[in-house]
Design a protein around this motif. Sequence first.
Motif, PDB file in Angstrom:
ATOM      1  N   THR A  95      73.118 -33.177  93.133  1.00  0.00           N
ATOM      2  CA  THR A  95      73.510 -32.756  91.786  1.00  0.00           C
ATOM      3  C   THR A  95      74.979 -33.014  91.464  1.00  0.00           C
ATOM      4  O   THR A  95      75.387 -32.830  90.320  1.00  0.00           O
ATOM      5  CB  THR A  95      73.237 -31.258  91.609  1.00  0.00           C
ATOM      6  N   GLY A 149      72.108 -37.476  86.786  1.00  0.00           N
ATOM      7  CA  GLY A 149      72.763 -37.612  85.498  1.00  0.00           C
ATOM      8  C   GLY A 149      72.579 -36.375  84.637  1.00  0.00           C
ATOM      9  O   GLY A 149      72.081 -35.339  85.087  1.00  0.00           O
ATOM     10  N   ARG A 150      72.925 -36.500  83.386  1.00  0.00           N
ATOM     11  CA  ARG A 150      72.885 -35.343  82.480  1.00  0.00           C
ATOM     12  C   ARG A 150      71.474 -35.006  82.020  1.00  0.00           C
ATOM     13  O   ARG A 150      71.215 -33.900  81.558  1.00  0.00           O
ATOM     14  CB  ARG A 150      73.791 -35.600  81.272  1.00  0.00           C
ATOM     15  N   THR A 151      70.576 -35.962  82.112  1.00  0.00           N
ATOM     16  CA  THR A 151      69.195 -35.718  81.702  1.00  0.00           C
ATOM     17  C   THR A 151      68.273 -36.047  82.863  1.00  0.00           C
ATOM     18  O   THR A 151      68.675 -36.689  83.841  1.00  0.00           O
ATOM     19  CB  THR A 151      68.818 -36.579  80.474  1.00  0.00           C
ATOM     20  N   LYS A 158      73.779 -40.850  87.727  1.00  0.00           N
ATOM     21  CA  LYS A 158      75.182 -41.074  87.410  1.00  0.00           C
ATOM     22  C   LYS A 158      75.875 -41.691  88.631  1.00  0.00           C
ATOM     23  O   LYS A 158      75.748 -41.187  89.749  1.00  0.00           O
ATOM     24  CB  LYS A 158      75.866 -39.763  87.043  1.00  0.00           C
ATOM     25  N   THR A 189      75.668 -45.033  84.090  1.00  0.00           N
ATOM     26  CA  THR A 189      74.432 -44.269  84.002  1.00  0.00           C
ATOM     27  C   THR A 189      73.252 -45.222  84.092  1.00  0.00           C
ATOM     28  O   THR A 189      73.188 -46.210  83.348  1.00  0.00           O
ATOM     29  CB  THR A 189      74.352 -43.483  82.687  1.00  0.00           C
ATOM     30  N   GLU A 224      83.924 -34.536  89.682  1.00  0.00           N
ATOM     31  CA  GLU A 224      83.662 -34.240  88.271  1.00  0.00           C
ATOM     32  C   GLU A 224      83.860 -32.755  87.966  1.00  0.00           C
ATOM     33  O   GLU A 224      84.284 -32.394  86.887  1.00  0.00           O
ATOM     34  CB  GLU A 224      82.236 -34.672  87.932  1.00  0.00           C
TER      35      GLU A 224
END
Length: 773
Positions: A61, A81-83, A88, A118, A327
């Motif tokens: 994650t 990634g974000r979805t 990522k 991405t 990040e």
Amino acid sequence: MLGASTAATATAATALWTASSATAWAAPPAASAAHTDAAGKADPYEETVRAAAMVWRRLPTGWQEGPFLANGYLGAQLYAGRTANTLKLMLSHTQVQDRRGQWRGGIGYSRLPIGYFTLTLAGDITSVDWTLDLYDAELRGTVTTTRGSVAFTALVQNDSGALLVSTRPSAGEEDSAWTFQWLPAATTRTSGKPPEYTPNPDPEIGSGSVRYVQQPLLAGGGWTTAWREQRVGTGRLLAAHLAYRSPGDVTEATRDARRQVERTLSADLDDLLARHRGWWHRYYRRSFLSVPDKRLQSFYLAQLYKLAASTRSGGPTISEWGPWFPEVGNNWTAVWWNLNVQIGMAPVHGSNHPELDSVTSTFARFEKNLPISVPAVYRDGESYALGHPSDWQLRAGDTYDVGAPGSDHISDNFGNLTWAMHNVWQAYRHSMDRTILRDVLFPILAKAINFYAHFLHEGPDGKLHLLETRSPEYANAADCTYDLSLIRWGARTLLETARLLQTDHPRAPLWQDIATRLTPYAEDPAAGVMIGKDVPLADSHRHHSHLLWLYPLRERSWDRAGDRGVMRRSMDHWVSMRDLWHGYSYATASSMYSVMDEPEKALDHLTLFTDLKVVADCAMTVNTMYREGRNFALESPLSAAQSMLDMAVQGHDGVVKVFPSVSARWPDTSIASLRAPGAFLIDADRSGGMTRWVRVHSEAGAPLTLQHGIAGDIAVRDERGHALPWKEVAAGRISVRLPRGASAVVTPRDGQAGEGPRDVPSPGAWTRWGLPA
């Protein structure tokens, strides 16, 4: 628009990056086991490193879980990634930083975010099967989705610095592709951030067959990230490069980055892979360490991988992030010199990797910036200091200085430079290369000690005393033990260096006076050495600043019976209060116990650190990184690699010790080409709790006193089996004259040395690093 030459290059790329070679590279290998010879015997170097591969069976994650790639400059990390249908691939680079020196280094010379790729998939991710092969320095695997799967292979090519990702989709995922998102070029550090700080401007986005993001800096120059993804057969190839130019013209960076992408895509893929893998394979063959605890063995090899991924001689030395951008958790944006670099870079010497020694090369290149950290009143051309945080060019900020002992500006920066010079001294001792003394250590250490000399004064007792300074992260004190230990070591080392270089120096009488009359450390009869005059260690202290004299300076020696009492009292007191310890506290304690002949405690403290338990909101992460709170701190796991080296080989006071602190829980241990002070390379084997043989190769012809650890009568022979003259100087300790390039093999009287290293057996199952379940 791209010109004709660019179009021609694109055509050449399609011809050279053939569908068969590209998709074969993207496919997971049939096996990653080591190759075997005609007799079916595996190469132990390859076997152990292949076996240390990290695996992911669950989707990571973030940076604390994900696999990581780098070549000492460009770094990449892969995670969710974000979805639910994206991955990522975060990018970072050791040279990319700001250049606004009006602020202190963590802000003005801050490392800056770059951006990420991405991979957008047709379906949501349902499972992953990834392997980070340390031996090839490649990440391989598959991503399975609700619509199909994608096989991939990724690396940061060693000598070109190209990020290469090859993907091969199944039916249903043919359209999966990479896009790039830039991140704002602003410091992520909040501590000390001035209200007038403004981010750098947004970048310029360029299109064409080679796309790019051109990021300018307010101070001039900048960097460019360029990439191209192209279809090859049923798969895709992504090639990306980053170029940094500051000072300079950012458009030059753009031209360079785009040109590099074109050059990479027009190259022979097999040649790129062969060069990349060849460098890493040779790297791992420079030394060898195998122990029964395979999780720790794999951890050690992961740190060797991490070191070579993080830094190279001639390049930036390690910052807190290394080449990887965290990040989440990213307040430490530069190079920390009050402990972090010194302990993180320590393993390069014993592991026989001088090609990674960026500390020595950094001071050789950027000595000119050391006067900046000296207060103006002492900036006489003969005094040096080093503030932290600095950038990779030793600049801590144009308006920042370390202050002065005894003044109203006292920092914990006074010892940074002298401690860093101890790393340089270790580079000399492990190589016996006198150019390191002449060109780096002697001129810099002389000026570091000269800065301290301004603040020494003679007391009523006739001793030299130090004005008030600060023991890092603890308290202010006169006659601060941290500073006194570095001053004493520095003066003695300068005298020894002058002797080795056969040179006179006008300050030699000062160094001799310091070595003779510097006041002893303040001591408590029960608790040992104190923080400083009238300042005891009263609370838990993660930093071993007041014990630097014990390790790594090793001013006192366990071999001298008269030193043992103060070493024991001081160590027991520090260890008795561990509530605020962090990772490196445990690693350092392990090394301290190793030099105090306490192998079981040494192993206990090492495993306390590496078993992932959270202590003071700090923990080793599943990918062998390390977090303090949410912050990324690279040095702690690297220092634990030094703890393992201290168990296997030590060199101090002219004595090389083999297996000096190997636990009874490790009855078998095998080493090869571990490097010891005196420029000795050590091979040895321990089996059934007994040392079976030792081989010592001398690169410099230095005098050798060897504590071999072999029970009973011994034989000492050269590589051809001929007897060598030797003399026993103490129980289990011999002296042997070895010319430059010669080797001595020590065995039981009727024994024989093994042919080479071996991967020793494991007592049972162990859990791989990564997310294996």
